[in-house]
Design a protein around this motif. Sequence first.
Motif, PDB file in Angstrom:
ATOM      1  N   LEU A 149      -6.862  17.075  -9.735  1.00  0.00           N
ATOM      2  CA  LEU A 149      -6.675  16.286  -8.516  1.00  0.00           C
ATOM      3  C   LEU A 149      -5.334  15.564  -8.554  1.00  0.00           C
ATOM      4  O   LEU A 149      -4.634  15.476  -7.540  1.00  0.00           O
ATOM      5  N   THR A 150      -4.954  15.071  -9.725  1.00  0.00           N
ATOM      6  CA  THR A 150      -3.668  14.381  -9.872  1.00  0.00           C
ATOM      7  C   THR A 150      -2.513  15.317  -9.517  1.00  0.00           C
ATOM      8  O   THR A 150      -1.605  14.958  -8.765  1.00  0.00           O
ATOM      9  N   ARG A 151      -2.550  16.531 -10.059  1.00  0.00           N
ATOM     10  CA  ARG A 151      -1.502  17.509  -9.752  1.00  0.00           C
ATOM     11  C   ARG A 151      -1.527  17.877  -8.264  1.00  0.00           C
ATOM     12  O   ARG A 151      -0.478  17.977  -7.614  1.00  0.00           O
ATOM     13  N   PHE A 152      -2.719  18.085  -7.727  1.00  0.00           N
ATOM     14  CA  PHE A 152      -2.866  18.458  -6.321  1.00  0.00           C
ATOM     15  C   PHE A 152      -2.241  17.406  -5.403  1.00  0.00           C
ATOM     16  O   PHE A 152      -1.495  17.724  -4.475  1.00  0.00           O
ATOM     17  N   LEU A 153      -2.542  16.124  -5.673  1.00  0.00           N
ATOM     18  CA  LEU A 153      -2.017  15.043  -4.853  1.00  0.00           C
ATOM     19  C   LEU A 153      -0.492  14.952  -4.966  1.00  0.00           C
ATOM     20  O   LEU A 153       0.202  14.707  -3.980  1.00  0.00           O
ATOM     21  N   THR A 154       0.021  15.148  -6.174  1.00  0.00           N
ATOM     22  CA  THR A 154       1.467  15.098  -6.385  1.00  0.00           C
ATOM     23  C   THR A 154       2.165  16.216  -5.619  1.00  0.00           C
ATOM     24  O   THR A 154       3.206  16.009  -4.975  1.00  0.00           O
ATOM     25  N   GLU A 155       1.592  17.426  -5.674  1.00  0.00           N
ATOM     26  CA  GLU A 155       2.180  18.561  -4.964  1.00  0.00           C
ATOM     27  C   GLU A 155       2.109  18.378  -3.449  1.00  0.00           C
ATOM     28  O   GLU A 155       3.021  18.780  -2.728  1.00  0.00           O
ATOM     29  N   GLU A 156       1.038  17.765  -2.974  1.00  0.00           N
ATOM     30  CA  GLU A 156       0.922  17.488  -1.540  1.00  0.00           C
ATOM     31  C   GLU A 156       1.953  16.449  -1.110  1.00  0.00           C
ATOM     32  O   GLU A 156       2.540  16.529  -0.030  1.00  0.00           O
ATOM     33  N   GLN A 157       2.166  15.452  -1.971  1.00  0.00           N
ATOM     34  CA  GLN A 157       3.127  14.389  -1.655  1.00  0.00           C
ATOM     35  C   GLN A 157       4.541  14.954  -1.475  1.00  0.00           C
ATOM     36  O   GLN A 157       5.277  14.547  -0.580  1.00  0.00           O
ATOM     37  N   VAL A 158       4.904  15.921  -2.323  1.00  0.00           N
ATOM     38  CA  VAL A 158       6.249  16.514  -2.271  1.00  0.00           C
ATOM     39  C   VAL A 158       6.502  17.210  -0.930  1.00  0.00           C
ATOM     40  O   VAL A 158       7.638  17.285  -0.468  1.00  0.00           O
ATOM     41  N   LYS A 159       5.423  17.689  -0.284  1.00  0.00           N
ATOM     42  CA  LYS A 159       5.563  18.402   0.992  1.00  0.00           C
ATOM     43  C   LYS A 159       5.972  17.478   2.133  1.00  0.00           C
ATOM     44  O   LYS A 159       6.397  17.936   3.186  1.00  0.00           O
ATOM     45  N   HIS A 160       5.822  16.174   1.932  1.00  0.00           N
ATOM     46  CA  HIS A 160       6.130  15.199   2.993  1.00  0.00           C
ATOM     47  C   HIS A 160       7.319  14.350   2.574  1.00  0.00           C
ATOM     48  O   HIS A 160       7.206  13.489   1.695  1.00  0.00           O
ATOM     49  N   LYS A 161       8.463  14.600   3.200  1.00  0.00           N
ATOM     50  CA  LYS A 161       9.693  13.908   2.824  1.00  0.00           C
ATOM     51  C   LYS A 161       9.609  12.394   3.045  1.00  0.00           C
ATOM     52  O   LYS A 161      10.268  11.616   2.376  1.00  0.00           O
ATOM     53  N   GLU A 162       8.760  12.001   4.029  1.00  0.00           N
ATOM     54  CA  GLU A 162       8.644  10.572   4.341  1.00  0.00           C
ATOM     55  C   GLU A 162       7.692   9.837   3.402  1.00  0.00           C
ATOM     56  O   GLU A 162       7.555   8.603   3.460  1.00  0.00           O
ATOM     57  N   ALA A 163       7.013  10.565   2.503  1.00  0.00           N
ATOM     58  CA  ALA A 163       6.009   9.962   1.615  1.00  0.00           C
ATOM     59  C   ALA A 163       6.644   8.952   0.657  1.00  0.00           C
ATOM     60  O   ALA A 163       7.718   9.184   0.108  1.00  0.00           O
ATOM     61  N   THR A 164       5.954   7.829   0.487  1.00  0.00           N
ATOM     62  CA  THR A 164       6.432   6.777  -0.414  1.00  0.00           C
ATOM     63  C   THR A 164       5.706   6.793  -1.751  1.00  0.00           C
ATOM     64  O   THR A 164       6.120   6.121  -2.697  1.00  0.00           O
ATOM     65  N   GLY A 165       4.602   7.534  -1.810  1.00  0.00           N
ATOM     66  CA  GLY A 165       3.791   7.561  -3.030  1.00  0.00           C
ATOM     67  C   GLY A 165       2.628   6.589  -2.984  1.00  0.00           C
ATOM     68  O   GLY A 165       1.751   6.639  -3.841  1.00  0.00           O
ATOM     69  N   ASP A 166       2.594   5.708  -1.967  1.00  0.00           N
ATOM     70  CA  ASP A 166       1.515   4.716  -1.877  1.00  0.00           C
ATOM     71  C   ASP A 166       0.151   5.380  -1.700  1.00  0.00           C
ATOM     72  O   ASP A 166      -0.836   4.978  -2.330  1.00  0.00           O
ATOM     73  N   PHE A 167       0.093   6.395  -0.834  1.00  0.00           N
ATOM     74  CA  PHE A 167      -1.179   7.068  -0.589  1.00  0.00           C
ATOM     75  C   PHE A 167      -1.679   7.749  -1.864  1.00  0.00           C
ATOM     76  O   PHE A 167      -2.864   7.700  -2.189  1.00  0.00           O
ATOM     77  N   THR A 168      -0.762   8.373  -2.604  1.00  0.00           N
ATOM     78  CA  THR A 168      -1.119   9.033  -3.855  1.00  0.00           C
ATOM     79  C   THR A 168      -1.691   8.032  -4.855  1.00  0.00           C
ATOM     80  O   THR A 168      -2.703   8.290  -5.510  1.00  0.00           O
ATOM     81  N   LEU A 169      -1.053   6.864  -4.962  1.00  0.00           N
ATOM     82  CA  LEU A 169      -1.542   5.829  -5.880  1.00  0.00           C
ATOM     83  C   LEU A 169      -2.913   5.321  -5.452  1.00  0.00           C
ATOM     84  O   LEU A 169      -3.775   5.046  -6.296  1.00  0.00           O
ATOM     85  N   LEU A 170      -3.141   5.205  -4.146  1.00  0.00           N
ATOM     86  CA  LEU A 170      -4.449   4.785  -3.649  1.00  0.00           C
ATOM     87  C   LEU A 170      -5.509   5.813  -4.037  1.00  0.00           C
ATOM     88  O   LEU A 170      -6.609   5.446  -4.473  1.00  0.00           O
ATOM     89  N   CYS A 171      -5.184   7.088  -3.906  1.00  0.00           N
ATOM     90  CA  CYS A 171      -6.124   8.150  -4.266  1.00  0.00           C
ATOM     91  C   CYS A 171      -6.419   8.162  -5.767  1.00  0.00           C
ATOM     92  O   CYS A 171      -7.532   8.470  -6.188  1.00  0.00           O
ATOM     93  N   HIS A 172      -5.418   7.817  -6.586  1.00  0.00           N
ATOM     94  CA  HIS A 172      -5.655   7.707  -8.031  1.00  0.00           C
ATOM     95  C   HIS A 172      -6.676   6.602  -8.318  1.00  0.00           C
ATOM     96  O   HIS A 172      -7.549   6.753  -9.184  1.00  0.00           O
ATOM     97  N   ALA A 173      -6.570   5.487  -7.593  1.00  0.00           N
ATOM     98  CA  ALA A 173      -7.531   4.394  -7.758  1.00  0.00           C
ATOM     99  C   ALA A 173      -8.925   4.835  -7.313  1.00  0.00           C
ATOM    100  O   ALA A 173      -9.931   4.498  -7.946  1.00  0.00           O
ATOM    101  N   LEU A 174      -8.986   5.615  -6.226  1.00  0.00           N
ATOM    102  CA  LEU A 174     -10.266   6.126  -5.745  1.00  0.00           C
ATOM    103  C   LEU A 174     -10.909   7.031  -6.789  1.00  0.00           C
ATOM    104  O   LEU A 174     -12.096   6.895  -7.096  1.00  0.00           O
ATOM    105  N   GLN A 175     -10.118   7.949  -7.354  1.00  0.00           N
ATOM    106  CA  GLN A 175     -10.718   8.883  -8.304  1.00  0.00           C
ATOM    107  C   GLN A 175     -11.183   8.172  -9.575  1.00  0.00           C
ATOM    108  O   GLN A 175     -12.170   8.584 -10.192  1.00  0.00           O
ATOM    109  N   PHE A 176     -10.521   7.083  -9.954  1.00  0.00           N
ATOM    110  CA  PHE A 176     -11.010   6.313 -11.103  1.00  0.00           C
ATOM    111  C   PHE A 176     -12.387   5.727 -10.806  1.00  0.00           C
ATOM    112  O   PHE A 176     -13.278   5.752 -11.667  1.00  0.00           O
ATOM    113  N   SER A 177     -12.572   5.211  -9.581  1.00  0.00           N
ATOM    114  CA  SER A 177     -13.884   4.650  -9.232  1.00  0.00           C
ATOM    115  C   SER A 177     -14.950   5.742  -9.215  1.00  0.00           C
ATOM    116  O   SER A 177     -16.083   5.524  -9.647  1.00  0.00           O
TER     117      SER A 177
END
Length: 344
Positions: A22-50
């Motif tokens: 999931l970590t790799r998947f989210l990172t690869e998805e983030q790269v597809k969006h030039k406007e991405a700041t990484g905040d959404f990816t970090l939020l998803c990392h927190a979700l997967q920990f829970s």
Amino acid sequence: MASTNGNGPAEGEKVNTNIVTLTRFLTEEQVKHKEATGDFTLLCHALQFSFKSIAYYIRRATLVNLTGLAGSSNTTGDEQKKLDVISNELFIEAMRSSGKCALLVSEEEEDIIYFKDSTNARYAVACDPIDGSSNLDAGVSVGTIFGIHKLAEGSKGTKEDILKPGTELVAAGFTMYGASAQLVITMKGGSVNGFTLDNGLGEFILTHPNMRLPRSRAIYSVNEGNSLYWDDKVKRYFNSLKEAPDGGKPYSARYIGSMVADAYRTLLYGGIFAYPADKKSPKGKLRILYECAPMAMVFENAGGQAVNSKMERMLEVVPQHIHDKSGLFMGSYDEVEKVKAFHK
């Protein structure tokens, strides 16, 4: 039986080294969006920990005395299990510590939780930490449902940022805790992907890429114990599924009683899941923000449909308050069309 010379895997045995976590998947998805700041990816990392934490405690619940009631009720009047309370606290702390969540709506909390210290947070999250917790002590599959909204431009986090229709969801999904922990996630305009928790690696592994619902399937999932309270259109529809016209077969009934488990099975095999509004619960029983809307987004992105008891598209329904309820029909595209036909 294959043998080894002690230097590696048995002859003919292939080890998959191209593992998509999931970590790799989210990172690869983030790269597809030039406007991405990484905040959404970090939020998803927190979700997967829970999700990982909840899965761990559910597996050990009977061993460490986490079964049974906690002695209190949640906002919707359901008696809370000990694991309801623990999972809710895990979720709150995961969102707080991520620094990316401005506000959280949980089934277990009467009011919105605002994270005022997360000054640069851009997201609002709605969740049901453990859906179907009444089944916990019986070892039946339960799950977590979540939906993520993005704050309005310039907003620091208000009620209006979460009281929005499902069409505004940035991402949604659920985790089912059963024989294995299964995570299903989708993003706005994207595909639906399923991950399985590998307990050895401690990682969610992509096992069901681009999930698609069969167009139709003769399976229905509903609590027929409530049929006494259904209106006539709902009764006629379900009665029609039990008939076998022209020598055909009637529909098969499959009902677990845990929404996440019933939804996951429907997503994999097709058919229809329903929890209609009735005379006992005129608005319905399922909560829009953290049950109906996230599930509707998953099912629509997988090629299915989801409507409320008025046959309105579920994703377009605007909740009046954070614990607002609705009826729900969701599943294969053609099966939902049949429901609509009985309501015309």
